[in-house]
Enzyme design. Structure first.
Site, PDB file in Angstrom:
ATOM      1  CG  ASN A 115       6.907  12.843  10.900  1.00  9.37           C
ATOM      2  OD1 ASN A 115       6.228  13.030  11.262  1.00  9.37           O
ATOM      3  ND2 ASN A 115       8.361  12.130  10.543  1.00  9.37           N
ATOM      4  CB  THR A 160     -18.825 -31.785  -0.129  1.00  7.43           C
ATOM      5  OG1 THR A 160     -18.679 -32.644  -1.309  1.00  7.43           O
ATOM      6  CG2 THR A 160     -18.819 -31.471   1.085  1.00  7.43           C
ATOM      7  CG  HIS A 161     -17.123 -30.798  -4.492  1.00  2.54           C
ATOM      8  ND1 HIS A 161     -15.867 -30.716  -4.886  1.00  2.54           N
ATOM      9  CD2 HIS A 161     -16.567 -31.703  -3.434  1.00  2.54           C
ATOM     10  CE1 HIS A 161     -14.768 -31.439  -4.378  1.00  2.54           C
ATOM     11  NE2 HIS A 161     -15.674 -32.237  -3.844  1.00  2.54           N
ATOM     12  CB  SER A 283     -35.035  -5.353 -13.356  1.00  2.03           C
ATOM     13  OG  SER A 283     -35.375  -5.567 -14.556  1.00  2.03           O
ATOM     14  CE  LYS A 289     -33.660 -10.424 -12.431  1.00  2.00           C
ATOM     15  NZ  LYS A 289     -32.835 -11.855 -11.969  1.00  2.00           N
ATOM     16  CG  ASN A 291     -32.267  -8.956  -9.331  1.00  3.26           C
ATOM     17  OD1 ASN A 291     -33.118 -10.033  -9.538  1.00  3.26           O
ATOM     18  ND2 ASN A 291     -32.901  -7.749  -9.818  1.00  3.26           N
ATOM     19  CD  GLU A 296     -26.431  -9.162  -6.729  1.00  2.03           C
ATOM     20  OE1 GLU A 296     -25.885  -8.632  -7.528  1.00  2.03           O
ATOM     21  OE2 GLU A 296     -27.560 -10.349  -6.581  1.00  2.03           O
ATOM     22  CE1 TYR A 323       4.946  10.941   7.999  1.00  6.51           C
ATOM     23  CE2 TYR A 323       6.678  12.249   6.850  1.00  6.51           C
ATOM     24  CZ  TYR A 323       5.840  12.372   7.041  1.00  6.51           C
ATOM     25  OH  TYR A 323       3.646  12.883   6.223  1.00  6.51           O
ATOM     26  CD  GLN A 328      -0.922  13.669   3.389  1.00  4.82           C
ATOM     27  OE1 GLN A 328       0.619  14.330   4.283  1.00  4.82           O
ATOM     28  NE2 GLN A 328      -0.740  14.160   2.753  1.00  4.82           N
ATOM     29  CE  LYS A 331      -3.428  11.906   7.460  1.00  2.00           C
ATOM     30  NZ  LYS A 331      -3.013  12.303   8.243  1.00  2.00           N
TER      31      LYS A 331
HETATM   32  N1  ARG Z   1      -0.647  15.208   7.007  1.00  4.50           N
HETATM   33  C1  ARG Z   1       0.513  14.148   7.504  1.00  4.50           C
HETATM   34  C2  ARG Z   1       0.813  12.531   7.287  1.00  4.50           C
HETATM   35  O1  ARG Z   1       0.028  12.433   7.294  1.00  4.50           O
HETATM   36  C3  ARG Z   1       1.715  14.387   8.902  1.00  4.50           C
HETATM   37  C4  ARG Z   1       2.729  14.653   9.389  1.00  4.50           C
HETATM   38  C5  ARG Z   1       3.890  15.497   7.641  1.00  4.50           C
HETATM   39  N2  ARG Z   1       5.037  15.270   8.898  1.00  4.50           N
HETATM   40  C6  ARG Z   1       6.308  15.389   7.668  1.00  4.50           C
HETATM   41  N3  ARG Z   1       7.737  14.736   8.064  1.00  4.50           N
HETATM   42  N4  ARG Z   1       5.696  16.665   6.115  1.00  4.50           N
HETATM   43  O2  ARG Z   1       1.565  11.416   7.655  1.00  4.50           O
END
Ligand code: ARG
Length: 453
Positions: A115, A160-161, A283, A289, A291, A296, A323, A328, A331
């Site tokens: 953790n 403006t607008h 296109s 075209k 574009n 966009e 935790y 997870q 990430k």
């Molecule tokens: N891969 C886990 C994560 O990104 C690592 C931590 C896992 N910890 C646990 N108590 N299971 O959170």
């Protein structure tokens, strides 16, 4: 029941394992170098810990650091893989060190949890990414300032607008967007500072009965300070990423407005700006075209980053303290957000630098009404009270005539207006940011070298 062996779990159903591991074996590849750096600092601190016998000796810590350097090199060479049975980079590195260093490899996780380990990996990764992003942000601002300077007093109808409003200039348009972008550094800086704190030593969120030197690990990794409270340190995971994503969403919204202006002003009906043909896509049916797809997609990426910021807060808001595996999934959100934002900054800098202006089209936009406010202000200069001057012009709109846009541009001399832009202001801001980023990167890279080569 078929089960899989992992380092920690004696036996896990393969479907459950696969669901819980999720994308970690892929995403964590980005964290490998930071995981090794964090472990190098942790093991160094363990070797200095006042316990007898030592958990690891200073010699052993040096051997671990050398081996971690090899893992980093292997990862760079594509020779390092995270298996599903490893679950994540943390276990994959521990497995590898145990294979190469034997019992010594089994000691590196002393006084640590995945953790606080993953939390430190993410923070090191974010720090590295934000330093890169800051350079890209200033490069885009620099491209806009250069564009503005090259076409400084070229008249452009201010709107403006979206309706024609008052005389303005390409210089004001470009540096206005540049200033908006530079201001976003304040949010990025806040996210950077929030991120610049070390969670190591909080372990699973409750500390450990060992005399850990948390300040030392924090210093070895170059953090401003440790996150003080161990429980708070465990809860900071996710919050940190959400703050980052909010800053990125706000920055993207600024970039999206720039892209929108560029799309509009490069439409044939305006024709103010011209994108290089090589920056436009065609296109499959309409041969004529060209574009602005690239711009966009800046809009759609903005929507995406906004969604990522929302997803991160949604993920957090109902989670109890401590935790939880939900974290997870943060990430992938922040990794996607930062990579999309950085690519967008780079691509916009390229498009801005390649954009041409059509002065004839820009001047053509100056219909008589654009000068209405200037006419009223000339009456004020002759002594007419403002509201009276306003009505005199308003009641005689058909009497307005086209005027010289260049004279109108030259007439606004106060700070920040068409004839009052301070180019040093932009240069100093950009140089200031670049200098700060350079210093931070230098010291961060020195620490990384020291720990893992
Ligand atoms: N891969 C886990 C994560 O990104 C690592 C931590 C896992 N910890 C646990 N108590 N299971 O959170």
């Amino acid at each position: 029941m078929k089960t899989e062996e992992t380092i920690t779990d004696r036996a896990v159903d393969p479907d459950i394992l696969s669901y819980t591991v999720g994308d970690d074996p892929v995403l964590d590849m980005e964290l490998t170098v930071w995981d090794c750096m964090g472990t190098a600092a942790h093991v160094t601190m363990l070797s200095e810990m006042p316990v007898d016998p030592p958990v690891v000796t200073r010699d052993e810590a040096a051997r671990v650091r050398a081996e971690l350097a090899k893992v980093v090199a292997a990862a760079r060479a594509g020779d390092f893989a995270i298996e599903e049975s490893d679950q994540d980079v943390h276990m994959a590195v521990e497995r590898r060190l145990t294979e190469t260093l034997g019992d010594l490899g089994k000691k590196i996780h002393t006084g640590r949890s995945r953790n606080d380990q993953v939390a430190v990996d993410v923070r090191l990764h974010i720090k590295d990414q934000l330093l890169g992003l800051a350079d890209e942000l200033t490069a885009l601002a620099g491209a806009l300032v250069a564009f503005g300077k090259a076409h400084d007093r070229v008249p452009l109808v201010g709107r403006t607008h979206l309706q024609p409003a008052m005389p303005s200039s390409v210089g004001v348009w470009a540096t206005g967007h540049a200033e908006m972008i530079l201001d976003q550094m304040e949010n990025i800086e806040a996210a950077y500072r929030l991120n610049d704190r070390c969670p190591l030593g909080s372990a699973a969120g409750y500390g450990v009965p060992l005399p850990l030197d948390r300040q030392r690990t924090s210093d070895l990794l170059g953090f401003a300070r440790p996150l003080h409270n161990v429980f708070g340190a465990s809860m900071a995971r996710g919050e940190d990423e959400a703050a980052l994503l909010s800053a990125l969403a706000q920055l993207m919204a600024v970039l999206s407005r720039l892209a929108e202006d560029m799309i509009l002003f490069s439409m044939p009906e305006f024709g103010y700006f011209k994108l290089p043909r090589a920056y436009c896509t065609g296109s499959s049916i309409m041969p004529q075209k060209y574009n602005p797809d690239v711009l966009e997609l800046v809009r759609s990426k903005t929507a995406q980053v906004l969604g990522l910021a929302t997803a991160s807060l949604a993920l957090l808001h109902a989670m109890p303290g401590g935790y939880n595996r939900d974290l997870q999934d943060c990430k992938g959100l922040y990794m996607k957000g930062i990579s999309v934002t950085r690519t967008t900054l780079r691509i916009l800098a390229k498009v801005v630098a390649g954009m041409a202006v059509d002065e004839v089209a820009l001047r053509r936009g100056f219909i008589p009404g654009v000068f209405a406010t200037d006419v009223a202000l000339r009456k004020v200069a002759a002594g007419v009270p403002w509201r009276e001057a306003y009505h005199q012009v308003r009641d005689n709109l058909e009497a307005l005539a086209a005027e010289d846009p260049d004279a109108a541009v030259a007439a606004k001399t106060h700070e920040g207006a068409t004839a009052g832009l301070d180019w040093n202001f932009y240069k100093n801001r950009i140089d200031g940011i670049s200098h700060g980023v350079g210093m931070r990167r230098k010291s961060f890279e020195a620490l990384r070298k020291e720990l893992i080569g």
